[in-house]
Motif scaffolding. Sequence first.
Motif, PDB file in Angstrom:
ATOM      1  N   GLY A  23       8.676  56.630 -15.149  1.00 34.46           N
ATOM      2  CA  GLY A  23       8.917  56.097 -13.810  1.00 34.46           C
ATOM      3  C   GLY A  23      10.105  56.753 -13.161  1.00 34.46           C
ATOM      4  N   HIS A  24      10.353  56.383 -11.919  1.00 41.03           N
ATOM      5  CA  HIS A  24      11.458  56.955 -11.152  1.00 41.03           C
ATOM      6  C   HIS A  24      12.799  56.534 -11.761  1.00 41.03           C
ATOM      7  N   VAL A  25      13.811  57.320 -11.508  1.00 45.20           N
ATOM      8  CA  VAL A  25      15.145  57.013 -12.006  1.00 45.20           C
ATOM      9  C   VAL A  25      15.611  55.660 -11.436  1.00 45.20           C
ATOM     10  N   ASP A  26      16.317  54.899 -12.257  1.00 43.10           N
ATOM     11  CA  ASP A  26      16.898  53.616 -11.845  1.00 43.10           C
ATOM     12  C   ASP A  26      15.903  52.480 -11.618  1.00 43.10           C
ATOM     13  N   THR A  27      14.664  52.652 -12.032  1.00 38.13           N
ATOM     14  CA  THR A  27      13.712  51.554 -11.868  1.00 38.13           C
ATOM     15  C   THR A  27      13.890  50.511 -12.972  1.00 38.13           C
ATOM     16  N   GLY A  28      14.645  50.900 -14.048  1.00 34.82           N
ATOM     17  CA  GLY A  28      14.925  49.932 -15.111  1.00 34.82           C
ATOM     18  C   GLY A  28      14.238  50.239 -16.434  1.00 34.82           C
ATOM     19  N   LYS A  29      13.874  51.498 -16.645  1.00 38.59           N
ATOM     20  CA  LYS A  29      13.182  51.878 -17.881  1.00 38.59           C
ATOM     21  C   LYS A  29      14.041  51.590 -19.117  1.00 38.59           C
ATOM     22  N   THR A  30      15.296  52.043 -19.068  1.00 38.64           N
ATOM     23  CA  THR A  30      16.194  51.865 -20.211  1.00 38.64           C
ATOM     24  C   THR A  30      16.452  50.389 -20.470  1.00 38.64           C
ATOM     25  N   LYS A  31      16.677  49.691 -19.386  1.00 38.28           N
ATOM     26  CA  LYS A  31      16.983  48.272 -19.496  1.00 38.28           C
ATOM     27  C   LYS A  31      15.776  47.487 -20.049  1.00 38.28           C
ATOM     28  N   LEU A  32      14.585  47.860 -19.643  1.00 35.89           N
ATOM     29  CA  LEU A  32      13.388  47.200 -20.175  1.00 35.89           C
ATOM     30  C   LEU A  32      13.265  47.445 -21.679  1.00 35.89           C
ATOM     31  N   LEU A 140       6.096  45.979 -12.656  1.00 34.29           N
ATOM     32  CA  LEU A 140       6.732  45.832 -11.337  1.00 34.29           C
ATOM     33  C   LEU A 140       8.065  45.160 -11.599  1.00 34.29           C
ATOM     34  N   ASN A 141       9.071  45.967 -11.793  1.00 37.29           N
ATOM     35  CA  ASN A 141      10.333  45.459 -12.339  1.00 37.29           C
ATOM     36  C   ASN A 141      11.301  44.961 -11.260  1.00 37.29           C
ATOM     37  N   LYS A 142      12.286  44.222 -11.725  1.00 34.18           N
ATOM     38  CA  LYS A 142      13.376  43.665 -10.909  1.00 34.18           C
ATOM     39  C   LYS A 142      12.930  42.497 -10.023  1.00 34.18           C
ATOM     40  N   ILE A 143      11.958  41.708 -10.506  1.00 30.90           N
ATOM     41  CA  ILE A 143      11.526  40.549  -9.711  1.00 30.90           C
ATOM     42  C   ILE A 143      12.669  39.566  -9.490  1.00 30.90           C
ATOM     43  N   ASP A 144      13.677  39.601 -10.386  1.00 23.80           N
ATOM     44  CA  ASP A 144      14.812  38.670 -10.200  1.00 23.80           C
ATOM     45  C   ASP A 144      15.605  38.998  -8.940  1.00 23.80           C
ATOM     46  N   ARG A 145      15.359  40.173  -8.362  1.00 20.64           N
ATOM     47  CA  ARG A 145      16.079  40.523  -7.141  1.00 20.64           C
ATOM     48  C   ARG A 145      15.395  40.018  -5.872  1.00 20.64           C
ATOM     49  N   LEU A 146      14.229  39.416  -6.008  1.00 21.90           N
ATOM     50  CA  LEU A 146      13.606  38.773  -4.845  1.00 21.90           C
ATOM     51  C   LEU A 146      14.560  37.669  -4.413  1.00 21.90           C
ATOM     52  N   THR A 208       7.948  42.047 -13.860  1.00 22.04           N
ATOM     53  CA  THR A 208       8.931  41.881 -14.934  1.00 22.04           C
ATOM     54  C   THR A 208      10.350  41.837 -14.377  1.00 22.04           C
ATOM     55  N   SER A 209      11.245  41.319 -15.195  1.00 26.81           N
ATOM     56  CA  SER A 209      12.669  41.503 -14.953  1.00 26.81           C
ATOM     57  C   SER A 209      13.302  41.907 -16.273  1.00 26.81           C
ATOM     58  N   ALA A 210      13.939  43.060 -16.269  1.00 23.88           N
ATOM     59  CA  ALA A 210      14.603  43.527 -17.477  1.00 23.88           C
ATOM     60  C   ALA A 210      15.909  42.785 -17.682  1.00 23.88           C
ATOM     61  N   VAL A 211      16.343  42.054 -16.649  1.00 25.68           N
ATOM     62  CA  VAL A 211      17.593  41.305 -16.759  1.00 25.68           C
ATOM     63  C   VAL A 211      17.346  39.920 -17.337  1.00 25.68           C
ATOM     64  N   THR A 212      16.350  39.201 -16.781  1.00 31.33           N
ATOM     65  CA  THR A 212      16.100  37.839 -17.250  1.00 31.33           C
ATOM     66  C   THR A 212      15.067  37.810 -18.387  1.00 31.33           C
TER      67      THR A 212
HETATM   68  P1  GDP Z   1      16.286  53.891 -15.630  1.00 31.53           P
HETATM   69  O1  GDP Z   1      16.967  55.038 -14.920  1.00 31.53           O
HETATM   70  O2  GDP Z   1      14.897  53.715 -15.147  1.00 31.53           O
HETATM   71  O3  GDP Z   1      16.390  53.943 -17.122  1.00 31.53           O
HETATM   72  O4  GDP Z   1      17.050  52.563 -15.111  1.00 31.53           O
HETATM   73  P2  GDP Z   1      18.109  51.647 -15.878  1.00 31.53           P
HETATM   74  O5  GDP Z   1      17.471  50.875 -16.956  1.00 31.53           O
HETATM   75  O6  GDP Z   1      19.290  52.467 -16.245  1.00 31.53           O
HETATM   76  O7  GDP Z   1      18.477  50.639 -14.710  1.00 31.53           O
HETATM   77  C1  GDP Z   1      19.051  51.067 -13.500  1.00 31.53           C
HETATM   78  C2  GDP Z   1      19.871  49.954 -12.888  1.00 31.53           C
HETATM   79  O8  GDP Z   1      19.044  48.886 -12.500  1.00 31.53           O
HETATM   80  C3  GDP Z   1      20.889  49.390 -13.858  1.00 31.53           C
HETATM   81  O9  GDP Z   1      22.041  49.065 -13.130  1.00 31.53           O
HETATM   82  C4  GDP Z   1      20.216  48.145 -14.377  1.00 31.53           C
HETATM   83  O10 GDP Z   1      21.119  47.172 -14.770  1.00 31.53           O
HETATM   84  C5  GDP Z   1      19.432  47.687 -13.162  1.00 31.53           C
HETATM   85  N1  GDP Z   1      18.224  46.959 -13.543  1.00 31.53           N
HETATM   86  C6  GDP Z   1      17.254  47.380 -14.375  1.00 31.53           C
HETATM   87  N2  GDP Z   1      16.275  46.472 -14.465  1.00 31.53           N
HETATM   88  C7  GDP Z   1      16.633  45.443 -13.674  1.00 31.53           C
HETATM   89  C8  GDP Z   1      16.027  44.182 -13.339  1.00 31.53           C
HETATM   90  O11 GDP Z   1      14.940  43.812 -13.778  1.00 31.53           O
HETATM   91  N3  GDP Z   1      16.705  43.386 -12.464  1.00 31.53           N
HETATM   92  C9  GDP Z   1      17.894  43.744 -11.921  1.00 31.53           C
HETATM   93  N4  GDP Z   1      18.484  42.902 -11.081  1.00 31.53           N
HETATM   94  N5  GDP Z   1      18.492  44.911 -12.221  1.00 31.53           N
HETATM   95  C10 GDP Z   1      17.874  45.752 -13.089  1.00 31.53           C
END
Ligand code: GDP
Length: 612
Positions: A23-32, A140-146, A208-212
């Motif tokens: 996926g695109h950078v910063d979409t939350g791959k690592t965090k997931l 479909l990540n970051k739903i917690d940001r809705l 999904t939410s990688a945070v919650t």
């Molecule tokens: P990657 O580049 O796809 O690996 O993205 P990262 O996992 O590094 O996440 C990029 C940023 O988005 C980081 O600051 C994460 O904390 C944030 N982030 C990732 N997933 C979520 C999520 O589900 N919800 C929120 N609020 N932030 C997220």
Amino acid sequence: KHKAALDARSADNLRSPICCILGHVDTGKTKLLDKIRQTNVQEGEAGGITQQIGATYFPIEAIRQKTAVVNQDEKLEFKVPGLLIIDTPGHESFTNLRTRGSSLCNIAILVIDIMHGLEQQTLESIRLLRDRKTPFIVALNKIDRLYGWEAIPDNGVQDSLAKQPRAVQREFEDRVQKTKIALAEQGLNSELYYKNRNLGRNVSLVPTSAVTGEGVPDMLKLLIELTQNRMSEKLMYLSELECTVLEVKVIEGLGTTIDVVLSNGVLREGDRIVLCGMNGPIATNVRALLTPQPLREMRIKSAYVHHKEVKAALGVKIAANDLEKAIAGSRLLLVGPDDDEEDLMDEVMSDLTDLQKNLDKSGKGVSVQASTLGSLEALLDFLKQMKIPVMSISIGPVYKRDVMKATTMLEKAKEFAVMLCFDVKIDKEAEEYAEQQGIRIFSADIIYHLFDAFTNYQKELLEVKRKETAAQAVFPCVLHTIKVINKRNPMIIGVDVVDGSLRVGTPIAVVKIDPATQMRQVMTLGRVVSLEVNHKSVDIVKKGQAQGGVAMRLDSPANQPTWGRHVDESDIMYSEITRDSINTLKDAAYRDDVTRDEWLLLRQLKSVFNIA
Ligand code: GDP
């Protein structure tokens, strides 16, 4: 006998599917990935999740626990022994997880930020997944940001959604709808996974939410369902060795090592292996099979656990001699007692030599260089789709000799005197030499960026060419005189454009047949210096655009005919075309500018000017 034993369809011989995340950078791959790995404190060591080399292994027990919240009816049966998830997100590991043009990745997660929708690398990921025919789901990540989201940690997403305020639900539906439309524009049908009745036709969307952690249980459940559904029975059992190099790494005390994914079969210490190298095939013996030391074993000095034998699927580091020139993305073949090592060497090198089939037959094209076999293959696939011909390919850093190869294009086809370099270092000397010779080197780690740089450069070249040949690019037109405004110095004539288009810079002529000799005489009146319509200066006037006529001002060539004596109102005027001018318009620099009607008119003018 050995093979027969491996094929035996017993529970001991089940192998785990391999999953990649893109996926695109910063979409939350690592965090997931972090979230999936996270051990639930109450359950202690969640069923033995193990950190491997470049991958994490989730035994089915861990997945059972993690999916419990969405599997309360226990409808989901677990047939696979576990799931191997590749740790390095992104294209690189996906493209290197390859064998003979297809992917060893059994299922992928494409992560999209629900707040951003489809982004550039999302499109690139979709293309890669499609090219390699890899089944995938969309997180479909970051739903917690809705806005206003009320989190219930690690919950199933349907339950969480049902408990949201109405406004959140509306925004959610709205964004899902937008994503579905954007995916449809890419030719993908999609549906929220819990509404998806046709897994083969529609891509499943998992909020999904990688945070919650919400939606993560849903995602794991879906991964298992889909692999069990889509993986052939055969793939689920251990069989012949199938192994790929993901990375080549120098490790202190071990020398150059390779990190591999063993996607099928068994590998043992001491095994004889062959793989693809930059300077030809490499044959060597496995000195050690290594995985990381578990975190809780911090007291142990060595960073690695040694294994006598490893079984698919897993990520493992191999220490052996002669790995310095190993290529990431290479297959790794096992030399069995009955195998001919030479044959296997040819076989393994065919991964690289087969790519030569992509080279353009005409010998004209760009030079392509990439860091790994996987990325080279992906880049070539892309260039083929974009109809960009390739003259040569290479793996590894760019050296002067690579640039020298590209210089052959300077004579043959200047527009291809270009090197497209994907994720490789460029040697200083090579760079200077390229600069000197006029070879353009484009370097990027996103395929699209290379393509953009290349197409922009093509446009630049065309622009230069247009400037150089502007005087020869004569567009056809036919003019009638309305009235003479000024007879000479400068000649200004009010004209009606009866056909084609009149442009600044176009030479204008009258063609006469001498009644005595029947000789054709072309009289050049001059080149258009300026055009005015209703006292406003314009560059082009097309037929029918200026009802009241155009004031055409010409320059004054040495032999300009005299108005009233050599030429007058009764003469039809034409743009003065020649064989050269027609050829110029046929060139790539202008081809797109000349309409069908203009070609037809040019053909008529050819007979007026008596051009063969
Ligand atoms: P990657 O580049 O796809 O690996 O993205 P990262 O996992 O590094 O996440 C990029 C940023 O988005 C980081 O600051 C994460 O904390 C944030 N982030 C990732 N997933 C979520 C999520 O589900 N919800 C929120 N609020 N932030 C997220």
